[in-house]
Design an enzyme around this catalytic site. Structure first.
Site, mmCIF file in Angstrom:
data_model
loop_
_atom_site.group_PDB
_atom_site.id
_atom_site.type_symbol
_atom_site.label_atom_id
_atom_site.label_comp_id
_atom_site.label_asym_id
_atom_site.label_seq_id
_atom_site.Cartn_x
_atom_site.Cartn_y
_atom_site.Cartn_z
ATOM 1 N N ASN A 207 0.845 -1.195 0.000
ATOM 2 C CA ASN A 207 0.000 0.000 0.000
ATOM 3 C C ASN A 207 0.882 1.246 0.000
ATOM 4 O O ASN A 207 2.111 1.147 0.010
ATOM 5 C CB ASN A 207 -0.951 -0.017 1.194
ATOM 6 C CG ASN A 207 -0.206 -0.061 2.500
ATOM 7 O OD1 ASN A 207 0.522 0.865 2.839
ATOM 8 N ND2 ASN A 207 -0.353 -1.153 3.233
ATOM 9 N N ASP A 276 -4.386 -6.182 4.862
ATOM 10 C CA ASP A 276 -5.476 -6.965 5.471
ATOM 11 C C ASP A 276 -5.558 -8.380 4.905
ATOM 12 O O ASP A 276 -6.131 -9.260 5.520
ATOM 13 C CB ASP A 276 -6.817 -6.254 5.236
ATOM 14 C CG ASP A 276 -6.923 -4.987 6.081
ATOM 15 O OD1 ASP A 276 -6.359 -4.981 7.189
ATOM 16 O OD2 ASP A 276 -7.551 -4.013 5.629
ATOM 17 N N LYS A 286 7.960 -18.265 -10.076
ATOM 18 C CA LYS A 286 7.220 -17.143 -10.652
ATOM 19 C C LYS A 286 5.972 -17.663 -11.376
ATOM 20 O O LYS A 286 6.040 -18.648 -12.112
ATOM 21 C CB LYS A 286 8.142 -16.415 -11.641
ATOM 22 C CG LYS A 286 7.546 -15.151 -12.173
ATOM 23 C CD LYS A 286 8.483 -14.470 -13.150
ATOM 24 C CE LYS A 286 7.703 -13.474 -13.980
ATOM 25 N NZ LYS A 286 8.362 -13.091 -15.202
ATOM 26 N N PHE A 320 -4.184 3.288 14.983
ATOM 27 C CA PHE A 320 -4.455 4.288 13.951
ATOM 28 C C PHE A 320 -5.677 3.847 13.157
ATOM 29 O O PHE A 320 -5.985 2.663 13.096
ATOM 30 C CB PHE A 320 -3.244 4.434 13.011
ATOM 31 C CG PHE A 320 -2.251 5.448 13.513
ATOM 32 C CD1 PHE A 320 -1.548 5.215 14.681
ATOM 33 C CD2 PHE A 320 -2.038 6.635 12.825
ATOM 34 C CE1 PHE A 320 -0.645 6.154 15.162
ATOM 35 C CE2 PHE A 320 -1.138 7.577 13.290
ATOM 36 C CZ PHE A 320 -0.438 7.341 14.460
ATOM 37 N N LYS A 334 -13.086 1.146 15.966
ATOM 38 C CA LYS A 334 -11.791 0.470 16.107
ATOM 39 C C LYS A 334 -11.289 0.539 17.553
ATOM 40 O O LYS A 334 -10.710 -0.420 18.064
ATOM 41 C CB LYS A 334 -10.773 1.050 15.130
ATOM 42 C CG LYS A 334 -11.077 0.598 13.700
ATOM 43 C CD LYS A 334 -10.218 1.223 12.625
ATOM 44 C CE LYS A 334 -10.795 0.838 11.256
ATOM 45 N NZ LYS A 334 -10.127 1.479 10.148
ATOM 46 N N LYS A 338 -10.887 -3.121 19.077
ATOM 47 C CA LYS A 338 -9.484 -3.537 19.233
ATOM 48 C C LYS A 338 -8.934 -3.202 20.623
ATOM 49 O O LYS A 338 -7.742 -3.317 20.872
ATOM 50 C CB LYS A 338 -8.631 -2.903 18.130
ATOM 51 C CG LYS A 338 -9.148 -3.262 16.714
ATOM 52 C CD LYS A 338 -8.151 -2.940 15.631
ATOM 53 C CE LYS A 338 -8.754 -3.121 14.236
ATOM 54 N NZ LYS A 338 -7.767 -3.208 13.184
HETATM 55 N N1 CTP Z 1 -3.862 -3.230 11.978
HETATM 56 C C1 CTP Z 1 -3.164 -4.325 12.444
HETATM 57 N N2 CTP Z 1 -3.189 -5.492 11.769
HETATM 58 C C2 CTP Z 1 -3.920 -5.628 10.641
HETATM 59 C C3 CTP Z 1 -4.644 -4.522 10.148
HETATM 60 C C4 CTP Z 1 -4.598 -3.333 10.842
HETATM 61 O O1 CTP Z 1 -2.501 -4.200 13.481
HETATM 62 N N3 CTP Z 1 -3.920 -6.783 9.999
HETATM 63 C C5 CTP Z 1 -3.826 -1.982 12.768
HETATM 64 C C6 CTP Z 1 -3.167 -0.807 12.066
HETATM 65 O O2 CTP Z 1 -1.773 -0.767 12.383
HETATM 66 C C7 CTP Z 1 -3.899 0.379 12.664
HETATM 67 C C8 CTP Z 1 -5.270 -0.166 12.933
HETATM 68 O O3 CTP Z 1 -5.153 -1.590 12.965
HETATM 69 O O4 CTP Z 1 -3.336 0.784 13.910
HETATM 70 C C9 CTP Z 1 -6.330 0.204 11.945
HETATM 71 O O5 CTP Z 1 -5.911 -0.061 10.652
HETATM 72 P P1 CTP Z 1 -6.875 0.232 9.439
HETATM 73 O O6 CTP Z 1 -6.227 -0.259 8.170
HETATM 74 O O7 CTP Z 1 -7.360 1.632 9.508
HETATM 75 O O8 CTP Z 1 -8.132 -0.654 9.814
HETATM 76 P P2 CTP Z 1 -8.530 -2.142 9.621
HETATM 77 O O9 CTP Z 1 -8.499 -2.827 10.936
HETATM 78 O O10 CTP Z 1 -7.732 -2.758 8.527
HETATM 79 O O11 CTP Z 1 -10.062 -1.990 9.232
HETATM 80 P P3 CTP Z 1 -10.768 -1.504 7.867
HETATM 81 O O12 CTP Z 1 -10.050 -2.178 6.758
HETATM 82 O O13 CTP Z 1 -12.183 -1.972 8.081
HETATM 83 O O14 CTP Z 1 -10.685 -0.007 7.856
#
Ligand code: CTP
Length: 396
Positions: A207, A276, A286, A320, A334, A338
């Protein structure tokens, strides 16, 4: 507070003597370093008499070879012995040297070796202060988290009127006293950057995270006295001075590094943009192109923040929330799901703030009280404000 005062070569150098007195009255131990230009304006003896200590006037000792050797490492001793470096007056030349890492005299070498807090009080002619070169150098120094005590407006020694006069010693001392070491004794885990999830030996999913916010948080924590473990995905940034860097690539590696360090930590800041989804079984070879449509089946990655939320004991947990809409509602969700103490929420679909930008604008959502909006500012400054609010949260 143990302060090393660097005196630069400007007409305002005489005011540095008054600054020594003011700092001493406020309980600081002061040692003085003078550049050779400063010695054209004021005698080292003035500062030696005020501090009762030898004044450092150069890199090289004119005495015996042993003396020369010990003075060659003196800047390291001075850096280790003090928690704050104050430079007043900071000339245009000194600002340029600091900004670009030149180290050709005692003060500029000390600057590079110094890991504590840095306060710079510039003084110079108005045109020199307004010159784009000086403006850029000031921005660079500010982005490193140094405190800049802006020069005052007034009649300058060169006869012009405008900004450039050294700030009053009391105002410089105020800025020095504000310097915080309020994270001393804390062990802070910071995750930063993106993760890379391989699809085969040559491809991956990732990302747009640059890691800048997480690195700014790590730096702020280190400057405020914490021991920092920075667990970073692949980014193009130099680690801040004094932090322990753990490099990872995937969400699973990041999870492993966080869990390994969790028990010893007292604050966890999850600034990383963790993927995610990933391929749970990555092919060894490959993947070859075919003429037909191709689709990927991905599995969820471990949610590290949620797992820390479950396992944490008395750690302060800061998550975050990167959102493109419904910022506060999503941050609240969140925070709850969390089990965080604070969620730092930001919009990531604006070009001027967010992922690659040097600035950010965020909302802090906590368990108690209303959301706090932090106006747009350099990420390093946002980082300090996050800790200010997080520490208040711990008290409440
Ligand atoms: N985070 C994490 N592990 C993951 C995904 C996210 O620890 N697999 C943590 C990120 O570091 C951040 C927080 O979760 O502190 C929120 O991340 P964000 O990408 O905004 O949210 P998601 O939990 O992925 O939810 P969504 O995709 O529904 O926004």
């Amino acid at each position: 507070m143990r302060v090393v005062l660097g005196v630069g070569g400007g007409i305002a150098a005489y005011k540095a003597a008054e600054l020594v007195r003011v700092l001493q009255q406020r309980g600081c131990m002061v040692e003085v370093v003078m550049t050779s230009a400063a010695q054209q304006f004021v005698q080292p003896l003035t500062f030696a008499a005020l501090t009762g200590r030898k004044v450092i006037t150069g890199l090289w000792s004119s005495n015996s070879p042993e003396d020369t050797l010990s003075s060659a490492v003196e800047h390291i001793r001075v850096a280790q012995d003090h928690d704050t470096l104050v430079v007043a007056p900071a000339t245009a030349d000194l600002l340029a040297k600091f900004a670009h890492g030149l180290a050709d005299d005692f003060l500029s070498t000390l600057y590079l070796a110094f890991t504590g807090r840095i306060v710079l009080a510039p003084a110079m002619n108005t045109n020199m202060w307004n010159h784009p070169a000086t403006r850029q150098n000031i921005e660079i120094l500010r982005s490193r988290g140094h405190v800049i005590v802006e020069p005052a407006d007034g009649l300058l020694a060169c006869g012009t009127t405008g900004p450039g006069r050294l700030a009053e010693p009391d105002d410089i001392a105020d800025a020095v006293m504000k310097v915080r070491r309020d994270l001393e004794g804390e062990i802070v885990i910071v995750t930063a950057g993106p993760t890379q999830e391989p699809l085969d030996p040559v491809r991956y999913i990732s990302n747009r995270s640059s890691g800048k916010m997480g690195y700014a948080i790590a730096e702020a924590a280190a400057v405020r006295g914490a021991k920092v473990i920075l667990i970073s995905g692949p980014v193009n940034l130099a680690p801040p001075a004094g932090v322990t860097l753990v490099r990872v690539k995937t969400a699973c590696e990041m999870r492993e590094a966080v869990m390994r360090n969790l028990a010893q930590s007292s604050i966890v800041v999850k600034a990383a943009a963790v993927a995610d989804y990933h391929l749970s079984a990555v092919p060894d070879q490959k993947v070859k192109k075919t003429a037909t449509r191709f689709s990927l089946e991905l599995d969820p990655t471990p949610d590290i923040l949620a797992e820390v939320g479950k396992k944490k004991t008395d750690q302060l947990l800061i998550g975050f929330a990167a959102e493109t809409q419904n910022l506060i509602e999503e941050a609240r969700r969140k925070l709850k799901t969390k089990n965080c103490d604070m969620v730092v929420a930001n919009l990531v679909n604006r070009e001027d703030i967010g992922f690659e930008s040097d600035d950010n604008e965020v909302v802090l959502v906590t368990r108690t009280g209303d959301p706090v909006h932090l106006a747009r500012a350099p990420k390093r400054e946002i980082a300090d404000q996050i800790f200010d609010h997080a520490l208040l949260q711990r008290l409440s």
